[in-house]
Design an enzyme around this catalytic site. Structure first.
Site, PDB file in Angstrom:
ATOM      1  N   GLY A  46      48.824  90.099   9.349  1.00  0.00           N
ATOM      2  CA  GLY A  46      49.643  91.293   9.575  1.00  0.00           C
ATOM      3  C   GLY A  46      49.176  92.401   8.653  1.00  0.00           C
ATOM      4  O   GLY A  46      48.461  92.142   7.678  1.00  0.00           O
ATOM      5  N   GLY A 104      49.963  93.773  45.968  1.00  0.00           N
ATOM      6  CA  GLY A 104      48.632  93.364  46.383  1.00  0.00           C
ATOM      7  C   GLY A 104      47.754  93.033  45.195  1.00  0.00           C
ATOM      8  O   GLY A 104      46.623  92.605  45.337  1.00  0.00           O
ATOM      9  N   GLU A 111      40.499  83.043  14.510  1.00  0.00           N
ATOM     10  CA  GLU A 111      40.697  83.336  15.945  1.00  0.00           C
ATOM     11  C   GLU A 111      39.688  84.337  16.497  1.00  0.00           C
ATOM     12  O   GLU A 111      39.497  84.420  17.699  1.00  0.00           O
ATOM     13  CB  GLU A 111      42.135  83.837  16.190  1.00  0.00           C
ATOM     14  CG  GLU A 111      42.486  85.218  15.614  1.00  0.00           C
ATOM     15  CD  GLU A 111      42.899  85.203  14.151  1.00  0.00           C
ATOM     16  OE1 GLU A 111      42.544  84.222  13.451  1.00  0.00           O
ATOM     17  OE2 GLU A 111      43.534  86.163  13.689  1.00  0.00           O
ATOM     18  N   HIS A 167      39.910  85.147   9.434  1.00  0.00           N
ATOM     19  CA  HIS A 167      40.505  84.996  10.774  1.00  0.00           C
ATOM     20  C   HIS A 167      39.716  84.018  11.641  1.00  0.00           C
ATOM     21  O   HIS A 167      38.672  84.389  12.183  1.00  0.00           O
ATOM     22  CB  HIS A 167      40.570  86.356  11.468  1.00  0.00           C
ATOM     23  CG  HIS A 167      41.571  87.271  10.836  1.00  0.00           C
ATOM     24  ND1 HIS A 167      42.880  87.326  11.249  1.00  0.00           N
ATOM     25  CD2 HIS A 167      41.459  88.124   9.793  1.00  0.00           C
ATOM     26  CE1 HIS A 167      43.543  88.189  10.499  1.00  0.00           C
ATOM     27  NE2 HIS A 167      42.698  88.688   9.597  1.00  0.00           N
ATOM     28  N   VAL A 200      46.967  90.792  41.611  1.00  0.00           N
ATOM     29  CA  VAL A 200      47.008  89.341  41.411  1.00  0.00           C
ATOM     30  C   VAL A 200      48.375  88.882  40.868  1.00  0.00           C
ATOM     31  O   VAL A 200      48.894  87.845  41.275  1.00  0.00           O
ATOM     32  CB  VAL A 200      45.824  88.852  40.531  1.00  0.00           C
ATOM     33  CG1 VAL A 200      45.845  89.468  39.165  1.00  0.00           C
ATOM     34  CG2 VAL A 200      45.803  87.349  40.423  1.00  0.00           C
ATOM     35  N   ASP A 201      48.994  89.677  39.999  1.00  0.00           N
ATOM     36  CA  ASP A 201      50.257  89.228  39.385  1.00  0.00           C
ATOM     37  C   ASP A 201      51.368  89.064  40.414  1.00  0.00           C
ATOM     38  O   ASP A 201      52.036  88.029  40.473  1.00  0.00           O
ATOM     39  CB  ASP A 201      50.720  90.206  38.294  1.00  0.00           C
ATOM     40  CG  ASP A 201      49.639  90.482  37.278  1.00  0.00           C
ATOM     41  OD1 ASP A 201      48.689  89.684  37.215  1.00  0.00           O
ATOM     42  OD2 ASP A 201      49.723  91.490  36.546  1.00  0.00           O
ATOM     43  N   CYS A 214      45.551  84.769   6.809  1.00  0.00           N
ATOM     44  CA  CYS A 214      45.569  86.068   6.135  1.00  0.00           C
ATOM     45  C   CYS A 214      46.956  86.390   5.559  1.00  0.00           C
ATOM     46  O   CYS A 214      47.412  85.688   4.680  1.00  0.00           O
ATOM     47  CB  CYS A 214      45.066  87.134   7.118  1.00  0.00           C
ATOM     48  SG  CYS A 214      44.546  88.633   6.291  1.00  0.00           S
ATOM     49  N   TYR A 215      47.662  87.378   6.096  1.00  0.00           N
ATOM     50  CA  TYR A 215      49.002  87.669   5.565  1.00  0.00           C
ATOM     51  C   TYR A 215      49.891  86.426   5.631  1.00  0.00           C
ATOM     52  O   TYR A 215      50.686  86.169   4.733  1.00  0.00           O
ATOM     53  CB  TYR A 215      49.661  88.822   6.349  1.00  0.00           C
ATOM     54  CG  TYR A 215      51.087  89.093   5.924  1.00  0.00           C
ATOM     55  CD1 TYR A 215      51.368  89.978   4.880  1.00  0.00           C
ATOM     56  CD2 TYR A 215      52.154  88.446   6.550  1.00  0.00           C
ATOM     57  CE1 TYR A 215      52.679  90.209   4.474  1.00  0.00           C
ATOM     58  CE2 TYR A 215      53.468  88.677   6.155  1.00  0.00           C
ATOM     59  CZ  TYR A 215      53.728  89.556   5.115  1.00  0.00           C
ATOM     60  OH  TYR A 215      55.021  89.773   4.720  1.00  0.00           O
ATOM     61  N   LYS A 247      46.682  87.106  31.537  1.00  0.00           N
ATOM     62  CA  LYS A 247      46.028  87.448  32.815  1.00  0.00           C
ATOM     63  C   LYS A 247      45.031  86.367  33.269  1.00  0.00           C
ATOM     64  O   LYS A 247      45.008  85.998  34.451  1.00  0.00           O
ATOM     65  CB  LYS A 247      45.292  88.776  32.652  1.00  0.00           C
ATOM     66  CG  LYS A 247      44.794  89.365  33.931  1.00  0.00           C
ATOM     67  CD  LYS A 247      45.811  90.339  34.433  1.00  0.00           C
ATOM     68  CE  LYS A 247      45.419  91.009  35.696  1.00  0.00           C
ATOM     69  NZ  LYS A 247      46.501  91.894  36.141  1.00  0.00           N
TER      70      LYS A 247
END
Ligand code: XMP
Length: 509
Positions: free
Chosen positions: A51, A220, A167, A165, A222-223, A78-79, A365
């Site tokens: 953060g 129309g 990630e 990090h 994808v979601d 980290c934080y 997504k």
């Protein structure tokens, strides 16, 4: 499941995506959740995100410190690491200089998170403060030149801290470290798949909706298509979808969508043509926010009027995704200023008093696309590039009228046709054309022309939060420019947009 506590890092969604790539379910929650809620989740492990705050700032985010006594492994990043060390009696010092970028990590203990990782490996740092003194029971497991305590562990309590990090992909073996945490330390199993999600979700929707009726705004994209399929599998005929043609779609898009949707989704769909209403209301409007507001308002009116015809509907379904949920409850309360008022199709007719069903609200997504595949959704729909609710209205800078819409539609069709031909359609996030409100001089044959300019925008992105302009081959750009100017009457110049987001946005308005 893994619980991720969000201390406001720009990377928190990335942590979640990494965890899910290992087929482990995870959830991001703000720090103020209470301990009873956490216990109830029964997490196999907790990750404290990084953060932007310093632990010594007055309002720096904090979570309930009793998480360290739950007997559940904790990984502070980290934080998150600094919060843990400070809470357990260690000290954090303010660094004189921020450390940002690559740092060579020297691993002292090739076990735990570092099992299978080379002794010297690249890590990605982004911090101001550092750990000065560790609490009792902790030991240093890795260092860098500038940061002595770059990694730490309390072996007995299974508490881990990483100053860098894991990630981000710049940390060379970050994935291996997270994998070690998930499977060796927390004992997670790879049970999170879109197959299992679909099964559970369908059962859950069936239980929630029962034999009541549900309405869904279908765009129309994808979601909304995946949402429709899931709900249809759960409640069949009790789902009615509404598709509003606002006259701002791409060339033949409404007809094409109608065909695909009908063909592949044996779902009750009501197509409403409201082109004239939208175009009339947009006549002479040039301000982007006004355009958005007008379109949003008319959409809701049209949607509501249609929905009212469906007697006895109790539920409204929406294709909301996880990033929207995370942002709306982030520690820092999401974006502080409205950059664009987004009008999402299906976005909410408030006075209809319908209960919301949002089956995708925990998905990213890329997971929605996998789910779409699982549900055998048409490939063209799965990979359809995002298209904004206000459609071409925000890609025609200045006034919107039939002629300008027609020019943009022709240009857009050529662009997409060529993008598909060179195999870039799936590779890039979005590609589209923008019609500018200025004209320029050209020469065609022996005559002077004074015609429109179009800009081509193509971007790469993971989630539309940030984006980079796509490095399309020059030869290709030359070809589309040629085709557009030769084939579309009214255009004599094509330019390519080379701005990234930030500081620009993806759409021009
Ligand atoms: P910006 O332009 O904000 O766009 O960088 C980010 C992503 O959002 C899409 N977008 C919209 N989608 N309604 C939508 O459903 C909208 O009003 C809207 N405005 C932008 C844009 O296409 C990009 O993918």
């Amino acid at each position: 499941m893994i619980l991720i506590i969000d201390f406001g890092s720009q990377y928190n969604q990335l942590i979640a995506r990494r965890v899910r790539e290992f087929h482990v379910y995870c959830q991001i929650d703000p720090p103020d959740i209470d301990i009873a809620y956490i216990k109830n989740l029964k997490p196999k492990g907790i990750i404290l995100s990084g953060g932007p705050s310093s632990i010594y700032e007055k309002n720096s985010p904090k979570c309930d410190e009793s998480i360290f006594n739950l007997g559940v492994p904790v990984l502070g990043i980290c934080y998150g690491m600094q919060f843990m060390i400070n809470a357990l009696g260690g000290t954090v010092k303010r660094a004189r200089k921020r450390e940002y970028g690559f740092a060579e990590l020297k691993i002292k203990e090739p076990e735990g998170l570092f099992k299978g990782v080379d002794q010297i490996t690249k890590s990605w740092m982004s911090h101001g403060d550092s750990i000065e003194k560790l609490p009792r029971g902790f030991r240093i497991t890795a260092s860098t030149k500038n940061t002595k305590i770059a990694a730490t562990v309390h072996g007995k309590k299974n508490l881990y801290g990483l100053q860098f990090h894991p990630e981000v992909h710049h940390t060379a073996r970050g994935k291996a470290m997270l994998r070690n945490f998930l499977f060796d330390v927390c004992g997670c199993r790879r049970t999170w798949t879109m197959k299992s999600f679909a099964k559970d979700s369908i059962a859950q929707i069936r239980e929630t909706i029962g034999d009541k009726k549900v309405i869904l705004g279908l765009s129309g994209g994808v979601d909304s298509s995946v949402t429709a399929l899931l709900i249809h599998k759960a409640v069949g005929k009790n789902l009615t979808c509404i598709f509003v043609d606002n006259g701002l779609l791409r060339k033949n898009e409404a007809e094409k969508l109608k065909k695909t949707l009908k063909q592949h989704l044996e779902i009750n769909i009501r197509f409403v043509s409201a082109k004239t209403k939208f175009l009339k209301a947009l006549s002479k409007v040039t301000d982007p926010e006004k355009k958005r507001k007008i379109i949003g308002k008319i959409f809701i009116n049209v949607f509501e009027a249609e929905a009212r015809k469906i007697k006895g509907a109790d539920f409204l379904a929406q294709g909301t995704l996880y990033p929207d949920i995370i942002e709306s409850k982030s520690v820092f309360g999401g974006p502080t200023s409205v950059i664009k008022s987004h009008h999402n199709v299906g976005g909410l007719p408030k006075n209809m008093k319908l209960k919301l069903v949002e089956p995708l609200k925990y998905l990213f997504k890329d997971e929605v696309r996998i789910l779409g595949k699982e549900l055998r959704l048409d490939e063209n729909l799965i990979w359809r590039q995002p298209f904004p609710g206000p459609g071409l209205a925000i890609r025609i800078i200045g006034e919107i009228n039939k002629r300008r819409l027609s020019i943009l539609r022709e240009v857009d069709e050529i662009l997409l046709d060529e993008i598909r031909n060179i195999g870039y359609y799936k590779k890039i996030w979005q590609s589209f054309a923008v019609l500018l409100p200025i004209k320029s001089v050209g020469v065609m044959g022996d005559s002077r022309t004074y015609e429109n300019i179009v800009a081509i925008r193509a971007v790469t992105s993971k989630d539309a939060m940030t984006a980079d302009w796509a490095r399309l081959p020059h030869k290709f750009l030359g070809k589309i420019s040629n085709r557009i100017i030769n084939e579309v009457t009214g255009v004599n110049r094509v330019v390519y947009d080379i701005s990234s987001k930030p500081p620009s946005t993806i759409e021009w308005e």
